[in-house]
Design a protein around this motif. Structure first.
Motif, PDB file in Angstrom:
ATOM      1  N   GLY A 104       4.457  18.868 -17.643  1.00 17.16           N
ATOM      2  CA  GLY A 104       3.479  19.843 -18.101  1.00 17.16           C
ATOM      3  C   GLY A 104       2.118  19.278 -18.435  1.00 17.16           C
ATOM      4  N   PHE A 105       1.796  18.101 -17.932  1.00 18.69           N
ATOM      5  CA  PHE A 105       0.447  17.585 -18.137  1.00 18.69           C
ATOM      6  C   PHE A 105      -0.524  18.535 -17.465  1.00 18.69           C
ATOM      7  CE2 PHE A 105       2.119  12.962 -18.354  1.00 18.69           C
ATOM      8  CZ  PHE A 105       2.609  13.205 -19.623  1.00 18.69           C
ATOM      9  N   GLU A 106      -1.692  18.689 -18.066  1.00 17.00           N
ATOM     10  CA  GLU A 106      -2.628  19.677 -17.550  1.00 17.00           C
ATOM     11  C   GLU A 106      -3.106  19.371 -16.138  1.00 17.00           C
ATOM     12  OE1 GLU A 106      -5.797  20.856 -20.064  1.00 17.00           O
ATOM     13  OE2 GLU A 106      -4.513  20.916 -21.817  1.00 17.00           O
ATOM     14  N   ARG A 107      -3.523  18.166 -15.887  1.00 21.95           N
ATOM     15  CA  ARG A 107      -4.060  17.843 -14.573  1.00 21.95           C
ATOM     16  C   ARG A 107      -3.485  16.528 -14.087  1.00 21.95           C
ATOM     17  NH1 ARG A 107      -9.957  19.110 -13.037  1.00 21.95           N
ATOM     18  NH2 ARG A 107      -8.940  20.327 -11.464  1.00 21.95           N
ATOM     19  N   PRO A 108      -2.602  16.596 -13.110  1.00 20.57           N
ATOM     20  CA  PRO A 108      -2.133  15.352 -12.527  1.00 20.57           C
ATOM     21  C   PRO A 108      -3.271  14.698 -11.748  1.00 20.57           C
ATOM     22  CG  PRO A 108      -1.245  17.231 -11.339  1.00 20.57           C
ATOM     23  CD  PRO A 108      -2.003  17.762 -12.522  1.00 20.57           C
ATOM     24  N   PRO A 109      -3.171  13.411 -11.483  1.00 23.91           N
ATOM     25  CA  PRO A 109      -4.236  12.740 -10.746  1.00 23.91           C
ATOM     26  C   PRO A 109      -4.502  13.441  -9.412  1.00 23.91           C
ATOM     27  CG  PRO A 109      -2.532  11.187 -11.423  1.00 23.91           C
ATOM     28  CD  PRO A 109      -2.061  12.538 -11.782  1.00 23.91           C
ATOM     29  N   VAL A 110      -5.753  13.485  -9.040  1.00 24.23           N
ATOM     30  CA  VAL A 110      -6.136  14.104  -7.781  1.00 24.23           C
ATOM     31  C   VAL A 110      -6.144  13.029  -6.699  1.00 24.23           C
ATOM     32  CG1 VAL A 110      -7.979  15.333  -6.579  1.00 24.23           C
ATOM     33  CG2 VAL A 110      -7.515  15.826  -8.988  1.00 24.23           C
ATOM     34  N   LEU A 111      -5.484  13.327  -5.596  1.00 23.66           N
ATOM     35  CA  LEU A 111      -5.435  12.372  -4.492  1.00 23.66           C
ATOM     36  C   LEU A 111      -6.570  12.635  -3.519  1.00 23.66           C
ATOM     37  CD1 LEU A 111      -1.630  12.388  -3.630  1.00 23.66           C
ATOM     38  CD2 LEU A 111      -2.873  10.726  -4.987  1.00 23.66           C
ATOM     39  N   THR A 112      -7.057  11.569  -2.952  1.00 18.72           N
ATOM     40  CA  THR A 112      -8.062  11.710  -1.892  1.00 18.72           C
ATOM     41  C   THR A 112      -7.364  12.202  -0.632  1.00 18.72           C
ATOM     42  OG1 THR A 112      -7.762   9.479  -1.045  1.00 18.72           O
ATOM     43  CG2 THR A 112      -9.373   9.767  -2.846  1.00 18.72           C
ATOM     44  N   ASP A 113      -8.148  12.642   0.341  1.00 15.22           N
ATOM     45  CA  ASP A 113      -7.566  13.071   1.615  1.00 15.22           C
ATOM     46  C   ASP A 113      -6.760  11.943   2.240  1.00 15.22           C
ATOM     47  OD1 ASP A 113      -8.627  15.592   1.371  1.00 15.22           O
ATOM     48  OD2 ASP A 113     -10.373  15.176   2.641  1.00 15.22           O
ATOM     49  N   GLU A 114      -7.271  10.718   2.159  1.00 10.80           N
ATOM     50  CA  GLU A 114      -6.578   9.564   2.729  1.00 10.80           C
ATOM     51  C   GLU A 114      -5.264   9.312   1.999  1.00 10.80           C
ATOM     52  OE1 GLU A 114      -5.540   6.286   5.010  1.00 10.80           O
ATOM     53  OE2 GLU A 114      -6.884   7.968   5.373  1.00 10.80           O
ATOM     54  N   GLN A 115      -5.242   9.443   0.687  1.00  9.10           N
ATOM     55  CA  GLN A 115      -4.002   9.259  -0.071  1.00  9.10           C
ATOM     56  C   GLN A 115      -2.984  10.343   0.260  1.00  9.10           C
ATOM     57  OE1 GLN A 115      -5.884   9.160  -3.936  1.00  9.10           O
ATOM     58  NE2 GLN A 115      -5.356   6.978  -4.196  1.00  9.10           N
ATOM     59  N   ARG A 116      -3.477  11.579   0.437  1.00  5.72           N
ATOM     60  CA  ARG A 116      -2.576  12.664   0.828  1.00  5.72           C
ATOM     61  C   ARG A 116      -1.985  12.397   2.210  1.00  5.72           C
ATOM     62  NH1 ARG A 116      -5.922  15.831  -2.213  1.00  5.72           N
ATOM     63  NH2 ARG A 116      -7.361  16.429  -0.575  1.00  5.72           N
ATOM     64  N   ARG A 117      -2.807  11.898   3.129  1.00  7.87           N
ATOM     65  CA  ARG A 117      -2.335  11.569   4.468  1.00  7.87           C
ATOM     66  C   ARG A 117      -1.281  10.474   4.386  1.00  7.87           C
ATOM     67  NH1 ARG A 117      -2.681   7.864   7.964  1.00  7.87           N
ATOM     68  NH2 ARG A 117      -4.188   6.601   6.849  1.00  7.87           N
ATOM     69  N   ASP A 120       0.832  -1.210   0.000  1.00  9.66           N
ATOM     70  CA  ASP A 120       0.000   0.000   0.000  1.00  9.66           C
ATOM     71  C   ASP A 120       0.867   1.261   0.000  1.00  9.66           C
ATOM     72  OD1 ASP A 120      -2.384  -1.374  -0.060  1.00  9.66           O
ATOM     73  OD2 ASP A 120      -2.716  -1.252   2.108  1.00  9.66           O
ATOM     74  N   GLU A 121       1.928   1.244   0.811  1.00 10.16           N
ATOM     75  CA  GLU A 121       2.832   2.395   0.838  1.00 10.16           C
ATOM     76  C   GLU A 121       3.530   2.554  -0.505  1.00 10.16           C
ATOM     77  OE1 GLU A 121       4.099   2.397   5.552  1.00 10.16           O
ATOM     78  OE2 GLU A 121       5.085   1.010   4.172  1.00 10.16           O
ATOM     79  N   ARG A 122       3.922   1.441  -1.103  1.00 11.75           N
ATOM     80  CA  ARG A 122       4.578   1.484  -2.418  1.00 11.75           C
ATOM     81  C   ARG A 122       3.631   2.109  -3.451  1.00 11.75           C
ATOM     82  NH1 ARG A 122       6.753  -3.161  -2.246  1.00 11.75           N
ATOM     83  NH2 ARG A 122       8.848  -2.424  -1.885  1.00 11.75           N
ATOM     84  N   ASN A 123       2.364   1.723  -3.418  1.00 11.69           N
ATOM     85  CA  ASN A 123       1.388   2.295  -4.353  1.00 11.69           C
ATOM     86  C   ASN A 123       1.198   3.795  -4.125  1.00 11.69           C
ATOM     87  OD1 ASN A 123       0.970  -0.129  -5.669  1.00 11.69           O
ATOM     88  ND2 ASN A 123      -0.718  -0.726  -4.328  1.00 11.69           N
ATOM     89  N   THR A 124       1.173   4.195  -2.860  1.00 15.07           N
ATOM     90  CA  THR A 124       1.052   5.618  -2.542  1.00 15.07           C
ATOM     91  C   THR A 124       2.260   6.381  -3.062  1.00 15.07           C
ATOM     92  OG1 THR A 124      -0.255   5.115  -0.569  1.00 15.07           O
ATOM     93  CG2 THR A 124       0.788   7.275  -0.653  1.00 15.07           C
ATOM     94  N   LEU A 125       3.438   5.800  -2.869  1.00 14.28           N
ATOM     95  CA  LEU A 125       4.657   6.453  -3.355  1.00 14.28           C
ATOM     96  C   LEU A 125       4.677   6.526  -4.880  1.00 14.28           C
ATOM     97  CD1 LEU A 125       7.191   4.844  -0.889  1.00 14.28           C
ATOM     98  CD2 LEU A 125       6.524   7.250  -0.973  1.00 14.28           C
ATOM     99  N   LEU A 126       4.209   5.479  -5.535  1.00 13.18           N
ATOM    100  CA  LEU A 126       4.130   5.507  -6.999  1.00 13.18           C
ATOM    101  C   LEU A 126       3.196   6.615  -7.469  1.00 13.18           C
ATOM    102  CD1 LEU A 126       4.107   1.724  -7.911  1.00 13.18           C
ATOM    103  CD2 LEU A 126       5.789   3.433  -8.631  1.00 13.18           C
TER     104      LEU A 126
END
Length: 167
Positions: free
Chosen positions: A128-141, A110-116
């Motif tokens: 310069g991609f327009e919108r990088p993936p948006v992380l959930t609050d839990e993913q940001r934590r 799970d940590e490896r996936n978060t780091l990826l």
């Protein structure tokens, strides 16, 4: 710098050397040989005992470790961050730390996936991609926890708190 009034600079330079050497998978002997700096001098530098280093030796070690001499100048206290040219990617060190952890056995899947996710997002920004993936609050934590853990692991592995160098 044990013998200098600016010990924090010696510690910062030592950490820069140890972290980069570990990233490259080199031994202290390898760096000394590649740079032409004596092993004793290099080992002292990695322990934070840096007092009036010769510029040509610092430059040689920086070349051997692929470190910017400007970055070394900041770590040694000769320059301030404000003296450096504007950085296009100030988060580069976080990406390097994440990649090192991804490649290690020190993280869970799970940590490896978060780091990826962190690496993908930061690379998207850099490219310069327009919108990088948006992380959930839990993913940001989880990402913050992983970054904090990476710092703790680096301190533990490289002995920055005890001032010990790792061969």
């Amino acid at each position: 710098m044990a013998d200098s009034p600016h010990a924090e600079h010696g510690a910062a330079f030592a950490r820069l050397l140890r972290v980069q050497r570990a990233k490259l998978g080199l031994r202290q002997e390898d760096v000394a040989e590649a740079s032409g700096v004596s092993l004793a001098t290099y080992v002292r530098w990695e322990r934070g005992m840096v007092s009036n280093p010769r510029p040509e030796e610092v430059q040689a070690v920086c070349r051997a470790l692929h470190i910017s001499t400007l970055e070394a100048g900041v770590a040694l206290g000769y320059l301030n961050e404000s003296d450096l040219p504007a950085r296009k990617h100030p988060e580069r060190s976080a990406v390097h730390a994440a990649l090192a952890l991804i490649e290690s056995d020190a993280v869970t899947e799970d940590e490896r996936n978060t780091l990826l996710s962190l690496v993908h997002r930061r690379l998207a920004n850099a490219l310069g991609f327009e919108r990088p993936p948006v992380l959930t609050d839990e993913q940001r934590r989880q990402l913050r926890q992983a970054e904090e853990q990476a710092e703790r692991d680096a301190d533990r592995i490289y002995g920055t708190q005890s001032g010990q160098a790792v061969a």
